[in-house]
Write an enzyme that holds these catalytic residues in place. Structure first.
Site, short mmCIF file in Angstrom:
data_model
loop_
_atom_site.label_atom_id
_atom_site.label_comp_id
_atom_site.label_asym_id
_atom_site.label_seq_id
_atom_site.Cartn_x
_atom_site.Cartn_y
_atom_site.Cartn_z
N LYS A 1 -25.54 30.21 10.72
CA LYS A 1 -26.20 30.19 10.91
C LYS A 1 -25.99 31.82 11.94
O LYS A 1 -27.34 32.83 11.85
CB LYS A 1 -26.32 29.29 12.27
CG LYS A 1 -27.17 29.78 14.04
CD LYS A 1 -26.23 28.85 14.29
CE LYS A 1 -25.27 29.00 15.41
NZ LYS A 1 -26.16 30.12 16.96
N ASN A 2 -25.45 32.02 12.22
CA ASN A 2 -24.83 33.37 13.16
C ASN A 2 -25.67 34.73 11.43
O ASN A 2 -26.01 35.29 12.16
CB ASN A 2 -23.49 33.70 12.86
CG ASN A 2 -23.39 33.32 14.25
OD1 ASN A 2 -24.41 32.53 14.64
ND2 ASN A 2 -22.07 32.63 14.64
N CYS B 1 -25.76 30.26 25.43
CA CYS B 1 -24.55 28.85 26.04
C CYS B 1 -23.57 30.09 27.21
O CYS B 1 -23.56 30.83 26.85
CB CYS B 1 -23.82 28.32 24.76
SG CYS B 1 -24.29 27.96 23.58
N ARG C 1 -21.29 38.36 28.14
CA ARG C 1 -21.71 38.14 26.84
C ARG C 1 -22.75 39.77 26.69
O ARG C 1 -24.20 39.38 26.06
CB ARG C 1 -22.44 37.42 25.23
CG ARG C 1 -20.83 36.72 25.15
CD ARG C 1 -21.52 35.18 24.12
NE ARG C 1 -22.12 34.91 24.47
CZ ARG C 1 -22.54 33.75 23.03
NH1 ARG C 1 -21.87 33.59 22.17
NH2 ARG C 1 -23.63 33.16 24.11
N PRO C 2 -23.05 40.62 27.84
CA PRO C 2 -23.45 41.56 27.94
C PRO C 2 -23.98 42.44 26.74
O PRO C 2 -23.95 42.89 25.92
CB PRO C 2 -22.56 42.80 29.21
CG PRO C 2 -21.00 42.32 28.58
CD PRO C 2 -21.04 41.04 28.51
N ASP D 1 -24.16 45.28 27.10
CA ASP D 1 -24.21 46.97 27.45
C ASP D 1 -23.74 47.85 25.60
O ASP D 1 -24.23 49.23 25.15
CB ASP D 1 -23.30 47.89 28.04
CG ASP D 1 -22.07 46.36 28.01
OD1 ASP D 1 -21.85 45.36 27.33
OD2 ASP D 1 -20.47 47.58 29.08
N ASP E 1 -14.88 30.19 17.91
CA ASP E 1 -16.17 29.10 17.49
C ASP E 1 -15.71 28.33 16.94
O ASP E 1 -16.18 27.61 16.40
CB ASP E 1 -16.71 29.85 16.61
CG ASP E 1 -18.28 30.80 17.83
OD1 ASP E 1 -18.49 30.81 18.43
OD2 ASP E 1 -19.40 31.17 16.71
N ARG F 1 -28.53 22.98 17.84
CA ARG F 1 -28.79 25.07 17.65
C ARG F 1 -28.05 25.43 16.26
O ARG F 1 -28.20 26.05 15.06
CB ARG F 1 -28.44 25.18 19.38
CG ARG F 1 -29.43 25.43 19.59
CD ARG F 1 -28.76 26.61 20.98
NE ARG F 1 -28.99 27.60 20.45
CZ ARG F 1 -27.25 28.60 20.61
NH1 ARG F 1 -26.15 27.91 22.11
NH2 ARG F 1 -26.99 29.97 20.91
#
Length: 424
Positions: A22-23, A118, A123-124, A126, A308, A400
């Site tokens: 998926k990722n 999620c 989990r910015p 930036d 994960d 998901r």
């Protein structure tokens, strides 16, 4: 809202085919924005996140065709007709930010909503933005959107990530492929998904070296062409299903599995007493008798233990002989599954970024609630080993990231079914 009903106590024996990652697929699909020729992805997983990315790309002007029951995706972007990634789509999935770099590199403009996903901690984005600024992008954050421009084309630069970021590495890797000059990414992520994306980009004509190491060098090219690329095996799904026979007992062969994708995780499983062997078609995992041993786990960027797989590993360790310690170094707020496992009789103490798990001899089925994607499957694993019935609510999280989980587990002897709830 659907739920999953598990009746525990069944040993698992059989074979499970592991899907494409998926990722990886969520990064590969936006790469189609870099070329006016189609990108064909084989071994694609059939998941709700993939459908969300499809909707996002179509909103930008891509044409996406799902062939062979969704296993093959053909993404064509003859032209980007709309450069705005709208909040209503982006809020559903953090990976949506990955359209920013490709649009900026190809057309010099992009407006992308800040993403959702999620609730497992901050989990910015930036690092994505800082890296793109290093390549010459002009950025303006207003009204919840990133407004980015690069009218004279992105330019190569050296950028050192202050902390390792998979998503930011992917975004910059794509953006730099069309930038003018050479880009050097230092302290880059080394995950298999990064290598997979780099391989795909090379098939499209990109000049990339060093993927899989901490330093990636990209020599920008004028244009990229279409290509066909197979999505790499999903290492998180692989690790999850490796835990199924570990927690229930039995023997399962994971078709398409590769130890190099989950080496640190496999080492911890073997330390706990689980047997892992390579086969002609993948990996075989078995546990025949007795309780597993307690082990300590520390999450880390690849090639370390994957964050994960932390929730799923915790489910296994609730039944270990002894005390295990888990330390989460990637995301804060990632022990929300612990109270739900405790409802099943687990003994877990959470303290900041760590958790102590004192193994018990048995778990008991209970109604539990999924709080995020990986937590949902950890509760299913616990339910497979528990006495009685476990009902996992809010499994839209599960959909998901896991394809046909009930079918794959039931084929190995698990008693598991999806309960379709009727709206009131």
């Amino acid at each position: 809202m659907d739920s999953i009903l598990v009746r525990g106590g069944q040993r698992l024996n059989g074979r499970i085919a592991i899907s494409g990652a998926k990722n990886a697929c969520l990064a590969l699909m936006p790469a189609a924005l870099l070329s006016d020729e189609p990108l064909t992805l084989t071994n694609a997983p059939r998941l709700s996140d993939i459908r969300t990315m499809t909707a996002l790309l179509e909103s930008l002007g891509c044409e996406v065709a799902a062939l062979q029951q969704g296993r093959v995706l053909v993404v064509g972007t003859e032209a980007i007709r709309d450069h705005t990634a709208d909040y209503e789509i982006v809020r559903r999935m953090r990976a949506s930010i990955l359209v920013l770099g490709p649009m900026l590199a190809r057309d010099g403009q992009a407006v992308v909503s800040l993403p959702g996903g999620c609730a497992i901690g901050a989990r910015p984005v930036d690092l994505h933005l800082a890296g793109l600024e290093a390549l010459g992008a002009k950025l303006d954050l207003r009204d919840g959107y990133v407004h980015a421009t690069a009218p004279r084309r992105l330019r190569g630069a050296t950028f050192a990530f202050p902390t390792v970021s998979v998503g930011a590495t992917e975004n910059l890797l794509m953006a730099a492929s069309l930038a003018k000059g050479t880009t050097v990414l230092k302290n880059a992520a080394r995950e298999p998904e990064i290598v997979d994306l780099a391989q795909c980009l090379r098939r499209m004509g990109a000049q990339i070296e060093g993927d899989g190491t901490e330093t990636i060098v990209i020599d920008g090219v004028e244009r990229l062409r279409g290509a066909t690329h197979p999505v790499v095996t999903d290492r998180i799904e692989l690790g999850t299903y490796m835990l199924a026979p570990a927690i229930t007992g039995g023997e399962v062969e994971l078709i398409g599995g590769r130890r190099d994708l989950v080496a640190a995780f496999a080492d911890r499983l073997e330390a706990a007493g689980v047997e892992i062997s390579e086969t002609a078609e993948g990996l075989k995992v078995s546990r025949q008798n007795g309780r597993i041993r307690a082990v300590d786990v520390v999450t880390a960027p690849f090639p370390g233990f994957p964050t994960d797989l932390q929730a799923q590993m915790m489910a296994l360790l609730t039944l270990a002989d002894g005390v295990s310690h888990l330390e989460e170094r990637i995301f804060e707020n990632r022990f929300m599954h612990a109270p739900e496992l405790s409802r099943m009789g687990a003994k877990i103490e959470v303290h900041g970024g760590g958790a102590t798990v004192t193994g018990v001899e048995r778990l008991k089925g209970a109604p539990v609630m999924a709080t995020d994607l990986r937590a949902s499957v950890s509760l299913i694993l616990a339910g497979l080993a528990a006495e009685g019935e476990t009902r996992v609510a809010r499994v839209y999280h599960l959909d998901r990231g896991y394809e046909r989980v009930e079918e794959k587990l039931s084929a190995c002897g698990a008693s598991i079914e999806r309960i379709h709830e009727r709206a009131a």
